[in-house]
Design a protein around this motif. Structure first.
Motif, mmCIF file in Angstrom:
data_model
loop_
_atom_site.group_PDB
_atom_site.id
_atom_site.type_symbol
_atom_site.label_atom_id
_atom_site.label_comp_id
_atom_site.label_asym_id
_atom_site.label_seq_id
_atom_site.Cartn_x
_atom_site.Cartn_y
_atom_site.Cartn_z
ATOM 1 N N LEU A 74 11.701 9.861 -2.887
ATOM 2 C CA LEU A 74 13.151 9.969 -2.683
ATOM 3 C C LEU A 74 13.680 11.069 -3.592
ATOM 4 N N ARG A 75 14.207 12.123 -2.976
ATOM 5 C CA ARG A 75 14.732 13.252 -3.746
ATOM 6 C C ARG A 75 16.253 13.235 -3.708
ATOM 7 N N PHE A 76 16.882 13.728 -4.769
ATOM 8 C CA PHE A 76 18.343 13.797 -4.830
ATOM 9 C C PHE A 76 18.764 15.184 -5.297
ATOM 10 N N LEU A 77 20.023 15.533 -5.005
ATOM 11 C CA LEU A 77 20.553 16.861 -5.329
ATOM 12 C C LEU A 77 19.602 17.927 -4.783
ATOM 13 N N ALA A 78 19.097 17.687 -3.598
ATOM 14 C CA ALA A 78 18.096 18.555 -2.959
ATOM 15 C C ALA A 78 18.573 18.854 -1.532
ATOM 16 N N THR A 79 19.166 20.039 -1.365
ATOM 17 C CA THR A 79 19.747 20.389 -0.068
ATOM 18 C C THR A 79 18.783 21.265 0.732
ATOM 19 N N PRO A 80 18.456 20.865 1.966
ATOM 20 C CA PRO A 80 17.603 21.731 2.787
ATOM 21 C C PRO A 80 18.408 22.946 3.240
ATOM 22 N N VAL A 81 17.854 24.145 3.036
ATOM 23 C CA VAL A 81 18.598 25.345 3.440
ATOM 24 C C VAL A 81 17.889 26.092 4.567
ATOM 25 N N ASP B 257 0.816 -1.222 0.000
ATOM 26 C CA ASP B 257 0.000 0.000 0.000
ATOM 27 C C ASP B 257 0.854 1.278 0.000
ATOM 28 N N VAL B 258 2.137 1.163 -0.383
ATOM 29 C CA VAL B 258 3.010 2.344 -0.416
ATOM 30 C C VAL B 258 3.662 2.463 -1.797
ATOM 31 N N ASP B 259 3.569 3.658 -2.401
ATOM 32 C CA ASP B 259 4.298 3.941 -3.642
ATOM 33 C C ASP B 259 5.668 4.505 -3.309
ATOM 34 N N VAL B 260 6.706 4.086 -4.041
ATOM 35 C CA VAL B 260 8.016 4.719 -3.914
ATOM 36 C C VAL B 260 8.223 5.547 -5.182
ATOM 37 N N VAL B 261 8.427 6.838 -4.998
ATOM 38 C CA VAL B 261 8.459 7.746 -6.146
ATOM 39 C C VAL B 261 9.848 8.381 -6.255
ATOM 40 N N VAL B 262 10.414 8.306 -7.459
ATOM 41 C CA VAL B 262 11.721 8.922 -7.720
ATOM 42 C C VAL B 262 11.595 9.711 -9.018
ATOM 43 N N ASP B 263 12.106 10.945 -9.008
ATOM 44 C CA ASP B 263 12.030 11.787 -10.201
ATOM 45 C C ASP B 263 13.161 11.383 -11.159
ATOM 46 N N PRO B 264 12.827 10.896 -12.376
ATOM 47 C CA PRO B 264 13.886 10.433 -13.290
ATOM 48 C C PRO B 264 14.914 11.517 -13.608
ATOM 49 N N THR B 265 14.477 12.787 -13.639
ATOM 50 C CA THR B 265 15.439 13.846 -14.006
ATOM 51 C C THR B 265 16.504 14.012 -12.914
ATOM 52 N N GLU B 266 16.107 13.832 -11.646
ATOM 53 C CA GLU B 266 17.100 13.964 -10.570
ATOM 54 C C GLU B 266 18.111 12.826 -10.618
ATOM 55 N N VAL B 267 17.633 11.641 -10.980
ATOM 56 C CA VAL B 267 18.553 10.502 -11.090
ATOM 57 C C VAL B 267 19.483 10.733 -12.274
ATOM 58 N N ALA B 268 18.939 11.231 -13.386
ATOM 59 C CA ALA B 268 19.748 11.452 -14.592
ATOM 60 C C ALA B 268 20.788 12.550 -14.346
ATOM 61 N N LYS C 4 22.579 0.554 -6.125
ATOM 62 C CA LYS C 4 21.606 1.549 -5.633
ATOM 63 C C LYS C 4 21.106 2.412 -6.794
ATOM 64 N N ALA C 5 22.057 2.828 -7.657
ATOM 65 C CA ALA C 5 21.668 3.669 -8.796
ATOM 66 C C ALA C 5 20.687 2.906 -9.694
ATOM 67 N N GLN C 6 20.959 1.613 -9.875
ATOM 68 C CA GLN C 6 20.089 0.805 -10.749
ATOM 69 C C GLN C 6 18.682 0.657 -10.146
ATOM 70 N N ILE C 7 18.628 0.374 -8.846
ATOM 71 C CA ILE C 7 17.311 0.211 -8.198
ATOM 72 C C ILE C 7 16.528 1.527 -8.286
ATOM 73 N N LEU C 8 17.246 2.635 -8.077
ATOM 74 C CA LEU C 8 16.562 3.932 -8.117
ATOM 75 C C LEU C 8 16.070 4.250 -9.519
ATOM 76 N N GLN C 9 16.842 3.833 -10.522
ATOM 77 C CA GLN C 9 16.369 4.034 -11.906
ATOM 78 C C GLN C 9 15.095 3.224 -12.136
ATOM 79 N N GLU C 10 15.067 2.010 -11.551
ATOM 80 C CA GLU C 10 13.855 1.187 -11.704
ATOM 81 C C GLU C 10 12.661 1.852 -11.004
ATOM 82 N N TYR C 11 12.893 2.366 -9.804
ATOM 83 C CA TYR C 11 11.807 3.077 -9.106
ATOM 84 C C TYR C 11 11.338 4.272 -9.955
ATOM 85 N N ALA C 12 12.329 4.986 -10.532
ATOM 86 C CA ALA C 12 11.997 6.198 -11.305
ATOM 87 C C ALA C 12 11.151 5.855 -12.529
#
Ligand code: NAP
Length: 458
Positions: free
Chosen positions: A266-273, A220-231, A245-253
């Protein structure tokens, strides 16, 4: 060995994985007698196996079977509910042993230096974990789970643990040994989306492959990854684990969200300021970031002015933990560890070992690795200790085991021994059996002491 026929007497402070592996290494010596006295400030042993490992990871907790076997050997004694640094000092312990090994872990959340970090609704993840695992010192914490979104800052295994627990169904949680207060609070959980913020890319994420795969298990949980952030972060990962890890995340994306009840993003290249809000947390300002190579080849991060505001009612800061200075021992402020050289506690200025003082686990090497990592770490420390014993470098204790027993009874009459812990353990398991759960944890020290001291139920 030292020409002495009397047993080698070692105190271990802290009964988590690091201390327990050290005890196993010592008790398994066959060439001479060893006595181990293990201290813990709680009435229950096993440290992070009890209060850190996620409740839905029952198989990870099975390592306590090994620790129990060590604790059941003649020559091993528990002194639970006794705090070294409070009830007894370092010298008190050394007066009664040839050596003492400090295995006290890294209990504090690392500080996140951004504005708004202390707003109500922003919490350290280590405290949240201790709360849902029923650590007596954290059982009274409260978390506002009434918002639709939570943000978890950090990309380690703890971040994934808390994201998983926040999205798990009450039915699934109710099969675990999660603390009852947390189960009740999470049953009212209104959170629909948990965003996990990684400041670097998928290949640099600190979480491990099994944890990443486990996110997608609940139906009952979706795992969402933005393909552009992975790319965007797609530089060639250098290690096998990073490639996985990169491969699994690409699959999720590549998966389309299936409209399930809850989502982990799951967000990447995203720094909390900044954590934004007036009376309490209202959101997290996040800056798009890019990877930059440092002079040593390591990949750091550069934030841009391109920011977005993620609205959220709860923020968990999960950027690692840090050791606390221990009374009477030298501390390495930079690393957040007891100052040591391969487990021998040293004076930082001179590098000279403190006779009879050793350390292992996170307070020796910093908060890294999985439970099994502590086996090797403790092995190294025990080798140093035994080498010093062989070289006659350990101070001879001035008092014996009976004197220690008397001293402990004076300083802490509520000491819990192995029998007391067994009574707590059986009580929790019996309560668990009635509810088809592994155990129902006692979360108050006074309840634990009541059960440890008699057959009266808490
Ligand atoms: P961790 O593995 O050190 O991860 C900390 C994370 O925080 C890293 O992704 C780090 O990113 C990030 N971070 C640090 N400073 C930040 C900042 N200012 N802003 C944004 N992000 C920041 O710590 P942990 O998750 O607490 O885990 C501690 C240890 O326990 C680890 O060895 C872990 O594997 C272990 N553990 C294992 C399990 C398991 O096996 N199931 C479960 C829980 C914990 P950078 O890399 O960019 O610094």
């Amino acid at each position: 060995m030292n020409g002495s026929r009397s047993p080698l007497r070692v105190a271990i402070v802290g009964s988590g994985p690091a201390g327990s592996y050290a005890a196993a290494h010592l008790m398994n010596r066959r060439e001479f007698a060893v006595q181990v006295e293990m201290f813990d400030r709680l009435p229950t042993p096993w440290g992070l196996v009890r209060s850190g490992v996620a409740p839905d990871h029952a198989e990870t907790k099975m390592v306590v079977d090994l620790f129990e076997r060590t604790a059941g050997q003649p020559g091993f004694r528990f002194h639970l509910n006794v705090e070294i640094g409070k009830h007894l000092g370092h010298q008190d312990v050394l007066d009664h042993h040839h050596a003492v090994i400090y295995a006290v872990g890294a209990p504090d959340d690392r500080e996140l230096a951004i504005p708004g970090k202390d707003l109500p609704g922003s919490h350290g993840a280590a405290q949240f974990v201790a709360w849902y695992n029923g650590h007596p010192e954290h059982r009274d914490l409260t978390y506002d789970l009434s918002g639709k979104r939570a943000v978890v800052i950090g990309n380690g295994n703890v971040a994934l643990d808390v994201a998983r627990i926040l999205t798990k169904s009450t039915r699934d949680l109710a099969e675990t040994d999660i603390a009852d207060h947390a189960l009740a609070a999470l049953a009212e959980n209104q959170i629909e989306e948990v965003v996990v913020l990684g400041r670097r890319g998928p290949a640099q994420a600190a979480f491990t492959t099994p944890e990443l795969l486990a996110l997608a298990h609940p139906p009952d949980v979706d795992v969402v990854v933005d393909p552009t952030e992975v790319a965007l972060a797609d530089e060639a990962p250098s290690t096998f684990s990073a490639r996985m890890k990169a491969q699994i995340l690409q699959e999720y994306a590549a998966r389309a969200p299936r409209g399930r009840r809850r989502r982990i993003v799951l967000r990447f290249l995203a720094t909390p300021v900044e954590i934004v809000g007036t009376e309490g947390v209202e959101g997290v300002r996040v800056a798009r970031s890019e990877l930059v190579s440092g002079p040593d080849g390591s990949l750091g991060v550069r934030t841009s002015d391109d920011t977005e505001l993620l609205e959220a009612g709860l923020v968990l800061r999960s950027i690692g933990s840090r050791g606390r200075p221990f009374p009477g021992l030298p501390f390495d402020e930079r690393r957040g560890t007891i100052a040591n050289d391969e487990g021998r506690v040293i004076e930082p200025g001179t590098g000279r070992p403190l006779p009879g003082a050793y350390t292992t686990g996170w307070i020796k090497r910093g908060p890294s690795g999985v439970i099994g990592t502590n086996k090797k770490c403790a092995g190294q420390t025990v080798e140093m200790l035994l080498a010093d014993h062989a070289a006659g470098l350990l101070p001879e204790p001035s008092h014996d085991a009976q004197a220690l027993e008397r001293l402990i009874r004076v300083r802490q009459p509520d000491v819990v021994d192995h029998q007391g812990w067994r009574a707590i353990d059986s009580h929790e398991r019996e309560r668990g059996e009635a509810e088809a759960r592994p155990r129902v944890k006692l979360v108050r020290v006074d309840h634990m002491l009541r059960v440890a001291g008699s057959d009266i139920p808490a």
